[in-house]
Design an enzyme around this catalytic site. Structure first.
Site, PDB file in Angstrom:
ATOM      1  N   ASN A 166     -41.208 -71.085-142.041  1.00 58.66           N
ATOM      2  CA  ASN A 166     -39.810 -70.713-141.789  1.00 58.66           C
ATOM      3  C   ASN A 166     -38.886 -71.918-141.591  1.00 58.66           C
ATOM      4  O   ASN A 166     -37.701 -71.848-141.899  1.00 58.66           O
ATOM      5  CB  ASN A 166     -39.702 -69.736-140.615  1.00 58.66           C
ATOM      6  CG  ASN A 166     -40.369 -70.237-139.358  1.00 58.66           C
ATOM      7  OD1 ASN A 166     -41.177 -71.159-139.384  1.00 58.66           O
ATOM      8  ND2 ASN A 166     -40.041 -69.629-138.234  1.00 58.66           N
ATOM      9  N   GLY A 240     -47.502 -70.589-135.593  1.00 59.58           N
ATOM     10  CA  GLY A 240     -47.876 -69.566-136.553  1.00 59.58           C
ATOM     11  C   GLY A 240     -48.029 -68.204-135.899  1.00 59.58           C
ATOM     12  O   GLY A 240     -47.552 -67.956-134.791  1.00 59.58           O
ATOM     13  N   SER A 241     -48.742 -67.343-136.584  1.00 64.17           N
ATOM     14  CA  SER A 241     -48.930 -65.973-136.115  1.00 64.17           C
ATOM     15  C   SER A 241     -50.012 -65.903-135.051  1.00 64.17           C
ATOM     16  O   SER A 241     -50.837 -66.825-134.909  1.00 64.17           O
ATOM     17  CB  SER A 241     -49.309 -65.069-137.281  1.00 64.17           C
ATOM     18  OG  SER A 241     -50.608 -65.390-137.747  1.00 64.17           O
ATOM     19  N   VAL A 242     -50.038 -64.800-134.322  1.00 64.84           N
ATOM     20  CA  VAL A 242     -51.063 -64.596-133.297  1.00 64.84           C
ATOM     21  C   VAL A 242     -52.465 -64.561-133.905  1.00 64.84           C
ATOM     22  O   VAL A 242     -53.376 -65.226-133.386  1.00 64.84           O
ATOM     23  CB  VAL A 242     -50.776 -63.324-132.480  1.00 64.84           C
ATOM     24  CG1 VAL A 242     -51.956 -62.966-131.581  1.00 64.84           C
ATOM     25  CG2 VAL A 242     -49.518 -63.514-131.633  1.00 64.84           C
ATOM     26  N   THR A 244     -53.587 -66.036-136.564  1.00 65.75           N
ATOM     27  CA  THR A 244     -53.937 -67.407-136.936  1.00 65.75           C
ATOM     28  C   THR A 244     -54.223 -68.234-135.698  1.00 65.75           C
ATOM     29  O   THR A 244     -55.159 -69.045-135.682  1.00 65.75           O
ATOM     30  CB  THR A 244     -52.805 -68.051-137.753  1.00 65.75           C
ATOM     31  OG1 THR A 244     -52.528 -67.248-138.906  1.00 65.75           O
ATOM     32  CG2 THR A 244     -53.195 -69.448-138.204  1.00 65.75           C
ATOM     33  N   GLY A 245     -53.447 -68.032-134.645  1.00 67.09           N
ATOM     34  CA  GLY A 245     -53.678 -68.760-133.402  1.00 67.09           C
ATOM     35  C   GLY A 245     -55.039 -68.462-132.801  1.00 67.09           C
ATOM     36  O   GLY A 245     -55.738 -69.363-132.316  1.00 67.09           O
ATOM     37  N   GLU A 262     -47.995 -72.270-130.544  1.00 70.73           N
ATOM     38  CA  GLU A 262     -46.699 -71.602-130.424  1.00 70.73           C
ATOM     39  C   GLU A 262     -46.738 -70.455-131.422  1.00 70.73           C
ATOM     40  O   GLU A 262     -46.648 -70.666-132.633  1.00 70.73           O
ATOM     41  CB  GLU A 262     -45.566 -72.579-130.731  1.00 70.73           C
ATOM     42  CG  GLU A 262     -44.232 -72.121-130.172  1.00 70.73           C
ATOM     43  CD  GLU A 262     -43.373 -71.437-131.206  1.00 70.73           C
ATOM     44  OE1 GLU A 262     -43.469 -70.191-131.303  1.00 70.73           O
ATOM     45  OE2 GLU A 262     -42.630 -72.117-131.909  1.00 70.73           O
ATOM     46  N   CYS A 297     -40.030 -66.684-134.792  1.00 72.35           N
ATOM     47  CA  CYS A 297     -40.861 -66.148-133.716  1.00 72.35           C
ATOM     48  C   CYS A 297     -40.035 -65.813-132.481  1.00 72.35           C
ATOM     49  O   CYS A 297     -40.422 -64.988-131.665  1.00 72.35           O
ATOM     50  CB  CYS A 297     -41.972 -67.130-133.361  1.00 72.35           C
ATOM     51  SG  CYS A 297     -41.368 -68.778-132.948  1.00 72.35           S
ATOM     52  N   GLU A 475     -43.401 -76.904-125.478  1.00 73.96           N
ATOM     53  CA  GLU A 475     -42.895 -77.888-126.428  1.00 73.96           C
ATOM     54  C   GLU A 475     -41.446 -78.232-126.117  1.00 73.96           C
ATOM     55  O   GLU A 475     -40.819 -77.625-125.259  1.00 73.96           O
ATOM     56  CB  GLU A 475     -43.030 -77.343-127.855  1.00 73.96           C
ATOM     57  CG  GLU A 475     -44.472 -77.039-128.247  1.00 73.96           C
ATOM     58  CD  GLU A 475     -44.621 -76.599-129.683  1.00 73.96           C
ATOM     59  OE1 GLU A 475     -45.590 -77.030-130.324  1.00 73.96           O
ATOM     60  OE2 GLU A 475     -43.781 -75.814-130.172  1.00 73.96           O
TER      61      GLU A 475
END
Length: 501
Positions: A166, A240-242, A244-245, A262, A297, A475
């Site tokens: 994004n 990234g996405s949940v 992927t996390g 994040e 996000c 962050e």
């Protein structure tokens, strides 16, 4: 200007794509060891922007070895000298902001006028961490006479960062600031959907850093997995996405490397009855980040509006949302871009269909634009559903698209329960003119970053990060800087010399 004219105007803009499409590590460009290349596609036109290297585990390993060779030299570079280099990099980003923004607009589908801001934000983040290089401080611990005990902070080593589609350039450049400032070396894996601005970044700044300090390895899932599991990588960070996390955290466990995550959000905007309906409507629309199709996000994709102002807010939302009209992203007059890929486009349309089937009231949008000039791109109108219920799919799952759910509430306790019922907890926005209500609600919402009478903005120095499944770590602040260091304690027994004083 009609859309056909805008498309013609967009083609007249200068789009300078990177000349190098391979992996950049050790200060040089390397072809993928598998020989595989894939095309990057402009999501607004469906046109190919040319091939780029589809790197895998062997390429990651080669990049790690090159980074490890560079680590000692960079970690031993005086902090203020590292800061000087970073400030030069920030200047290069500002000098090339328009060019980099145009690449991202073509590659990820976000409007070019917004992507120019991304370059500015990335430069500011790098300058911020350059200014903090002397803050990597330890502490002394009193132990009594004859003893000195103190701690120091040291860089971790090779840091891997996996960045999303994004804001490709902003994340690739800006998120290098903290690890480089602390003396780490970095391997960036740009998004497979939009890698081109990262490759151009390597062309622009590759010669400003010692070889191996900053590396770019494009690729897909294999490259990301290899970076996460490699024993030579000391820390991994993902935006990234949940799902992927979770996968990254599991993979990192085998080598016990720390992670910074994040992740996604299903964020709430809460409007109390004393808030001005026009201001609330502005927050509801602004918080959805329709400019980049809600692909953020932090978007406040669930709006909880009190029944006393509900109808007035909805009427004004419908008016304000008219500003956002899908268009070709490289046209500087475009106010809303394209969805990143066909698969994501179809997924979002599936959510819209489910909302209709489950009884949500479609206030506006809900389909693709009718303009034939946009027929080849992945465009969806800004979409708002009213009278959404907590059990509906659009109320529970992260859509990552231009779909806003509006809820009517009257009972505060029940509303807060519904706000906190989802597994996410990244941001929240609270609208009220009552200070007590604002503080009480900010304490009640399960989110890591809360705005009051504001939406969407980030502030350098203010810790950004989520609760629950929305991530680990903070962050954009000094905590991010320190997370890329490890603490060492040193204990000294001051022995007296024999016969001395």
């Amino acid at each position: 200007m009609n859309t056909a004219a805008r498309v013609k105007s967009a083609k007249a803009e200068t789009l300078r794509l990177p000349e190098h499409r391979d992996a950049f590590y050790g200060g040089e460009w390397h072809k993928p060891k598998s020989g595989k290349y894939v095309d990057s596609i402009n999501p607004g036109t469906g046109e190919s922007l040319g091939p780029f290297a589809d790197c895998g585990a062997d390429d990651i390993d080669a990049a790690v070895q090159a980074a490890k060779k560079a680590f000692d030299g960079w970690r031993n570079t005086p902090p203020l000298e590292r800061a000087r280099v970073l400030k030069r990099i920030a200047a290069v980003l500002r000098e090339n902001a328009d060019e980099l923004a145009m690449i991202d607009a073509a590659d990820c589908g976000n409007p070019v006028h917004e992507m120019v801001m991304d370059a500015t934000v990335a430069a500011a983040q790098i300058e911020f961490y350059a200014g903090l290089v002397t803050e990597m401080k330890g502490a002394s611990i009193p132990m009594g006479p004859g003893v000195v005990n103190f701690s120091v902070r040291e860089p971790r080593g090779v840091v891997g960062r996996i960045i999303p589609f994004n804001h490709p350039f902003m994340f690739c450049a800006g998120k290098a600031g903290a690890p480089l400032a602390t003396g780490n070396v970095v391997i960036m894996k740009p998004p497979e959907q939009a890698p081109l601005s990262s490759l151009r970044l390597a062309e622009l700044i590759g010669g400003l850093l010692p070889p191996g300090v900053f590396n770019i390895v494009p690729g897909g899932r294999e490259a990301g997995s290899a970076l996460t599991t490699h024993p030579g990588v000391a820390m991994i960070a993902l935006i990234g996405s949940v799902p992927t996390g979770r996968a990254v955290m599991k993979a990192a466990a085998d080598t016990l490397k720390p992670v910074m995550l994040e992740l996604g959000g299903k964020n709430a905007l809460i409007a109390y009855p004393d808030a001005d309906p026009d201001e609330v409507a502005g927050g509801v629309v602004g918080g959805m980040n329709f400019t980049w199709c809600g692909q953020s996000c932090g978007s406040t994709s669930r709006a909880f509006v009190h029944e006393k102002i509900y109808d007035a807010v909805l009427a004004k939302v419908k008016t304000k949302i008219a500003h956002f009209k899908p268009g070709i992203a490289t046209d500087r007059s475009t106010t809303m871009g394209a969805i990143i890929s066909k698969s994501q486009y179809e997924r979002i349309l599936g959510f819209i269909d489910s909302a209709k089937q489950e009884g949500a009231r479609l206030l506006t949008g809900g389909g693709r634009p009718s303009d034939p000039a946009l027929a080849k791109g992945f465009f969806i109108e800004p979409t708002v559903f009213a009278d959404v219920q907590p059990n509906m799919r659009i109320a529970r799952e992260e859509i990552f698209g231009p779909v806003l759910s509006v809820f009517k509430w009257s009972d505060e306790a029940k509303m807060l329960e519904e706000v906190n019922a989802v597994e996410y907890g990244l941001t929240a926005s609270i609208w009220t003119n009552d200070l007590s209500t604002a503080h009480r609600t900010a304490g009640a919402v399960q989110a890591g970053f809360v705005w009051i009478n504001e939406v969407s903005k980030h502030f350098l120095g203010a810790p950004f990060g989520g609760y629950k499944q929305s991530g680990i770590g903070r962050e954009e602040c000094i905590a991010e800087l320190l997370s890329f260091t490890r603490e060492k304690n040193i204990h000294i027994n001051l022995r007296r010399r024999s016969g001395g004083h």
